[in-house]
Design an enzyme around this catalytic site. Structure first.
Site, PDB file in Angstrom:
ATOM      1  N   HIS A  31       0.890  -1.261  -0.525  1.00  0.00           N
ATOM      2  CA  HIS A  31       0.314  -0.044   0.078  1.00  0.00           C
ATOM      3  C   HIS A  31       0.949   1.019  -0.178  1.00  0.00           C
ATOM      4  O   HIS A  31       2.412   1.264  -0.048  1.00  0.00           O
ATOM      5  CB  HIS A  31      -1.058  -0.090   1.324  1.00  0.00           C
ATOM      6  CG  HIS A  31       0.118  -0.438   2.244  1.00  0.00           C
ATOM      7  ND1 HIS A  31       0.955   0.762   3.140  1.00  0.00           N
ATOM      8  CD2 HIS A  31      -0.387  -1.376   3.441  1.00  0.00           C
ATOM      9  CE1 HIS A  31       1.019  -0.086   4.117  1.00  0.00           C
ATOM     10  NE2 HIS A  31       0.582  -1.005   4.252  1.00  0.00           N
ATOM     11  N   GLY A  33       1.837   3.462   2.181  1.00  0.00           N
ATOM     12  CA  GLY A  33       3.125   3.157   2.726  1.00  0.00           C
ATOM     13  C   GLY A  33       4.575   2.539   2.773  1.00  0.00           C
ATOM     14  O   GLY A  33       5.196   3.302   3.113  1.00  0.00           O
ATOM     15  N   HIS A  34       4.009   1.060   2.310  1.00  0.00           N
ATOM     16  CA  HIS A  34       5.503   0.778   1.801  1.00  0.00           C
ATOM     17  C   HIS A  34       5.547   1.682   0.452  1.00  0.00           C
ATOM     18  O   HIS A  34       6.701   1.277   0.460  1.00  0.00           O
ATOM     19  CB  HIS A  34       5.365  -0.824   1.394  1.00  0.00           C
ATOM     20  CG  HIS A  34       4.535  -1.666   2.078  1.00  0.00           C
ATOM     21  ND1 HIS A  34       2.824  -1.883   2.358  1.00  0.00           N
ATOM     22  CD2 HIS A  34       4.987  -2.255   3.041  1.00  0.00           C
ATOM     23  CE1 HIS A  34       2.733  -2.884   2.812  1.00  0.00           C
ATOM     24  NE2 HIS A  34       3.667  -2.984   3.548  1.00  0.00           N
TER      25      HIS A  34
HETATM   26  P1  AMP Z   1       5.352  -4.855   6.348  1.00  0.00           P
HETATM   27  O1  AMP Z   1       4.159  -5.454   4.999  1.00  0.00           O
HETATM   28  O2  AMP Z   1       4.224  -5.086   7.324  1.00  0.00           O
HETATM   29  O3  AMP Z   1       5.796  -5.967   7.043  1.00  0.00           O
HETATM   30  O4  AMP Z   1       5.524  -4.116   6.532  1.00  0.00           O
HETATM   31  C1  AMP Z   1       7.135  -3.339   5.642  1.00  0.00           C
HETATM   32  C2  AMP Z   1       7.660  -1.736   5.736  1.00  0.00           C
HETATM   33  O5  AMP Z   1       6.721  -1.248   5.429  1.00  0.00           O
HETATM   34  C3  AMP Z   1       8.202  -2.170   7.627  1.00  0.00           C
HETATM   35  O6  AMP Z   1       9.325  -1.306   7.232  1.00  0.00           O
HETATM   36  C4  AMP Z   1       6.687  -1.236   7.988  1.00  0.00           C
HETATM   37  O7  AMP Z   1       7.049  -0.314   8.632  1.00  0.00           O
HETATM   38  C5  AMP Z   1       6.387  -0.170   6.717  1.00  0.00           C
HETATM   39  N1  AMP Z   1       4.931   0.335   6.463  1.00  0.00           N
HETATM   40  C6  AMP Z   1       3.557  -0.638   7.222  1.00  0.00           C
HETATM   41  N2  AMP Z   1       2.791   0.322   7.543  1.00  0.00           N
HETATM   42  C7  AMP Z   1       3.379   1.673   7.203  1.00  0.00           C
HETATM   43  C8  AMP Z   1       2.231   3.175   6.550  1.00  0.00           C
HETATM   44  N3  AMP Z   1       1.168   3.469   7.593  1.00  0.00           N
HETATM   45  N4  AMP Z   1       3.124   4.223   6.990  1.00  0.00           N
HETATM   46  C9  AMP Z   1       5.119   3.789   6.392  1.00  0.00           C
HETATM   47  N5  AMP Z   1       5.518   2.528   6.614  1.00  0.00           N
HETATM   48  C10 AMP Z   1       4.675   1.787   6.796  1.00  0.00           C
END
Ligand code: AMP
Length: 282
Positions: A31, A33-34
């Site tokens: 999304h 964020g990523h």
């Molecule tokens: P994940 O796929 O949940 O393991 O997340 C992968 C990376 O994306 C991690 O460093 C998370 O902290 C970052 N991440 C996930 N959601 C967000 C967000 N809303 N804003 C910023 N970084 C994010």
């Protein structure tokens, strides 16, 4: 964009690229964020590699490993459009073997906050990242502040295990109403989605009280009552105000140069987390 599935393919790719490499580890279901992490890496490095790997070792036995959203085709399209250099999306057998003996275990930090409710979670995160850091040899690795305890733990690991990697923190990306973006938001019904805003609203509410309240116990009490009165369907797991470096609870806001509020709660059985740096005296 190259799509790499084996350690050997990754090794070959890595030996061909010169100059700084930015690494963005993810579990996919990408999304905005990523994508913010990917964009920042693209701005700061000639090469950006994203890993997509739902790491079984960071899920507890009752957690959502099997149900976790997986959408590789769509993820690859998004990354290709952004101009990413390569994606590492290995099968589990490429990363773990049943004969594995090594386990990384964190002491204090893995027992605090999320670690207290997700036993073994941070040890699993540390293990997969140690493996990925060795395979990728990144110059910089990008982590979201959304998972604040995670980014602190990664900073500690890199420092203590002497990984020559710069850890870059990226601020949390939110939906227009403030909900922190998360792959797990897709589990929520429209009703749950409306309740999920409780986490951000509670953090914001605490911030609005700061001009008149500096005692942490009072702030937390007010925050908890705000949450239970306004969002009765949300089950709070923890609400804390910590020093952002040690992650230890503080008693008074002036006790830390960088206080941060952390929250975790369940909405329709979905575990959500959020956090916010607190501004004092401005
Ligand atoms: P994940 O796929 O949940 O393991 O997340 C992968 C990376 O994306 C991690 O460093 C998370 O902290 C970052 N991440 C996930 N959601 C967000 C967000 N809303 N804003 C910023 N970084 C994010």
């Amino acid at each position: 964009m190259e799509v790499l599935q084996t350690r050997q393919q990754l090794k070959t790719w890595r030996s061909k690229v010169h100059g700084s490499v930015g690494f963005v580890p993810t579990m996919g279901a990408l999304h905005e964020g990523h994508l913010a992490l990917v964009r920042q890496s693209l701005n700061e490095n000639p090469w950006t590699l994203i890993s997509i790997f739902v790491n079984p070792r960071q899920f507890g036995p009752t957690e959502d490993y099997h149900r976790y959203p997986r959408n590789l085709e769509a993820d690859l399209r998004l990354l290709e459009n952004l101009g990413a250099s390569a994606v590492f999306a290995p099968p589990v057998e490429e990363i773990y073997s049943p004969e594995d003996e090594i386990h990384i275990s964190l002491t204090r930090m893995s027992r605090l906050w999320c670690g207290n409710y997700r036993r073994g979670h941070f040890d699993g995160v540390a293990l997969v990242l140690a493996k990925f850091f060795h395979l990728v040899h990144p110059t910089r690795a990008y982590f979201g502040e959304k998972d604040f305890q995670q980014v602190r733990l990664v900073e500690k690991m890199v420092e203590e295990l002497f990984f020559p990697i710069q850890i870059v923190r990226v601020p949390t990306v939110r939906e227009s109403d403030g909900l922190a973006m998360s792959s797990r938001n897709t589990y929520l019904s429209p009703r749950g989605r409306a309740q999920a805003i409780a986490l951000y609203k509670t953090l914001q509410y605490i911030q609005t009280l700061i001009p008149t309240h500096l005692n942490v116990e009072e702030l937390l009490r007010e925050g908890r009552s705000y949450l239970t009165e306004r969002f009765p369907e949300v089950q709070l797991e923890y609400l804390a105000i910590v020093d952002e470096y040690s992650l230890e609870l503080i008693e008074h806001l002036h006790q830390s140069a960088h206080p941060r509020a952390l929250i975790a709660a369940h909405v329709e059985g979905v575990r959500l987390i959020d956090n916010m740096p607190l501004r004092v005296g401005d």
